[in-house]
Design an enzyme around this catalytic site. Structure first.
Site, PDB file in Angstrom:
ATOM      1  N   HIS A   9      -7.906  -0.294 -10.017  1.00 31.60           N
ATOM      2  CA  HIS A   9      -8.428   0.056  -8.688  1.00 31.60           C
ATOM      3  C   HIS A   9      -9.888   0.494  -8.762  1.00 31.60           C
ATOM      4  O   HIS A   9     -10.213   1.442  -9.483  1.00 31.60           O
ATOM      5  CB  HIS A   9      -7.596   1.192  -8.081  1.00 31.60           C
ATOM      6  CG  HIS A   9      -6.210   0.800  -7.717  1.00 31.60           C
ATOM      7  ND1 HIS A   9      -5.197   1.717  -7.496  1.00 31.60           N
ATOM      8  CD2 HIS A   9      -5.646  -0.420  -7.516  1.00 31.60           C
ATOM      9  CE1 HIS A   9      -4.084   1.074  -7.185  1.00 31.60           C
ATOM     10  NE2 HIS A   9      -4.334  -0.225  -7.199  1.00 31.60           N
ATOM     11  N   HIS A  36      -9.818   3.318 -11.891  1.00 34.26           N
ATOM     12  CA  HIS A  36      -8.719   3.847 -12.684  1.00 34.26           C
ATOM     13  C   HIS A  36      -7.611   2.797 -12.773  1.00 34.26           C
ATOM     14  O   HIS A  36      -7.697   1.738 -12.135  1.00 34.26           O
ATOM     15  CB  HIS A  36      -8.177   5.152 -12.063  1.00 34.26           C
ATOM     16  CG  HIS A  36      -7.615   4.957 -10.686  1.00 34.26           C
ATOM     17  ND1 HIS A  36      -8.382   5.040  -9.551  1.00 34.26           N
ATOM     18  CD2 HIS A  36      -6.363   4.657 -10.261  1.00 34.26           C
ATOM     19  CE1 HIS A  36      -7.627   4.809  -8.488  1.00 34.26           C
ATOM     20  NE2 HIS A  36      -6.396   4.569  -8.898  1.00 34.26           N
ATOM     21  N   GLU A  62       1.052  -1.397  -8.808  1.00 32.93           N
ATOM     22  CA  GLU A  62       1.506  -0.695  -7.611  1.00 32.93           C
ATOM     23  C   GLU A  62       1.849  -1.703  -6.516  1.00 32.93           C
ATOM     24  O   GLU A  62       2.921  -1.645  -5.922  1.00 32.93           O
ATOM     25  CB  GLU A  62       0.442   0.290  -7.151  1.00 32.93           C
ATOM     26  CG  GLU A  62       0.182   1.389  -8.166  1.00 32.93           C
ATOM     27  CD  GLU A  62      -0.204   2.701  -7.523  1.00 32.93           C
ATOM     28  OE1 GLU A  62       0.570   3.678  -7.633  1.00 32.93           O
ATOM     29  OE2 GLU A  62      -1.297   2.754  -6.914  1.00 32.93           O
ATOM     30  N   THR A 114      -1.738   8.107  -4.334  1.00 33.88           N
ATOM     31  CA  THR A 114      -1.428   9.385  -4.961  1.00 33.88           C
ATOM     32  C   THR A 114      -1.746  10.490  -3.953  1.00 33.88           C
ATOM     33  O   THR A 114      -2.548  10.286  -3.039  1.00 33.88           O
ATOM     34  CB  THR A 114      -2.267   9.610  -6.237  1.00 33.88           C
ATOM     35  OG1 THR A 114      -3.664   9.556  -5.908  1.00 33.88           O
ATOM     36  CG2 THR A 114      -1.953   8.555  -7.291  1.00 33.88           C
TER      37      THR A 114
END
Length: 258
Positions: free
Chosen positions: A117, A92, A104, A201
């Site tokens: 990722h 993703h 990130e 997340t």
């Protein structure tokens, strides 16, 4: 954890309310400070064996867009610091509203426009869910690749071309033909940072061996802009779907390069 997102009212600053591990000491992402990372001569190249995927899905889950192969694919990751074989689960993206933000992880404070990722789970665990819930710090291994704007990425083109079909949250499309994910990767998986961390997340489980590659992949400006046309579950353009860096605390960051 229901209702989380990246907006002011439900973004990372609020995640600890329903997910206390958000304030843990092994959280991700981090700012990779090159002057503090330690070179480890024992960090050898990784070996990824990804067979072309049939019947894979590309979907918009409201937080990102994700490539999801059909169950039972034989693709695997070994080598480096890994002591077991890791099965591929999905890949993703995270990206920003402009080219100055989106990744990130950061390197010495620098952000890239996006980060890709590749998520894998430890084959000694019964399932991906078990690897997240009880696999400990070796449960998952995630390969992180920075994306920068440059030449068109031919390997990612079949996926990026599907973005208009998954513009709305909850939508998905079958990836046509046999998709060769191996083509996305560099010829050799060397020159990387590695550290113990977490999912970025919710549920933010501290179960991830992170491997973040030094050299970014390139995508064209048009390809990068295509991500910014996707919508999130709040009914807004899906931009800024990244978590800010977390404190390193007592962890060590190692590199395979000097």
């Amino acid at each position: 954890m229901v209702g989380w997102g990246y907006e002011k009212e439900n973004g990372p600053a609020h995640w600890h309310k329903d997910c206390p591990i958000a304030n843990g000491k092994n959280q991700s992402p981090i700012d990779l400070i090159t002057g503090e990372a330690k070179y480890d001569s024992g960090l050898k190249p990784l070996t990824a064996k990804y067979t072309p995927f049939s019947d894979a899905k590309f979907l918009n889950n409201g937080h990102s867009v994700q490539f999801q192969p059909s169950p039972g694919n034989p693709s695997e990751l070994t080598g480096g610091m890994l002591t077991a074989k890791y099965n591929f689960e999905q890949f993703h993206f995270h990206w920003g509203g402009n080219d100055a933000e989106g990744s990130e992880h950061r390197v010495d404070g620098k952000m890239y426009p996006a980060e890709l990722h590749f998520v894998h789970w430890n084959s000694t665990c019964p399932s991906f869910k078990d690897a997240v819930g009880s696999g400990g710090p070796n449960g998952l291994c995630v390969l992180g690749f920075f994306l920068k704007v440059g030449a068109e990425n031919a390997a990612l083109k079949p996926i990026i071309d599907l973005l208009p079909q998954v513009k709305d949250p909850g939508t998905s499309v079958t990836v046509p033909g046999k998709y060769d994910m191996q083509a996305i990767l560099p010829a050799t998986l060397t020159d990387y940072y590695t550290y113990d961390g977490s999912l970025t997340t919710p549920p933010l489980a501290e179960c991830v061996k992170w491997i973040v590659f030094k050299k970014p992949l390139e995508v064209s400006k048009a390809q990068m802009d295509a991500f910014r046309s996707v919508m999130n579950r709040d009914g807004k353009p899906m931009v800024g779907n990244y978590r800010p860096p977390c404190p390193l605390h007592e962890r060590a960051v190692k590199t395979s390069f000097k």
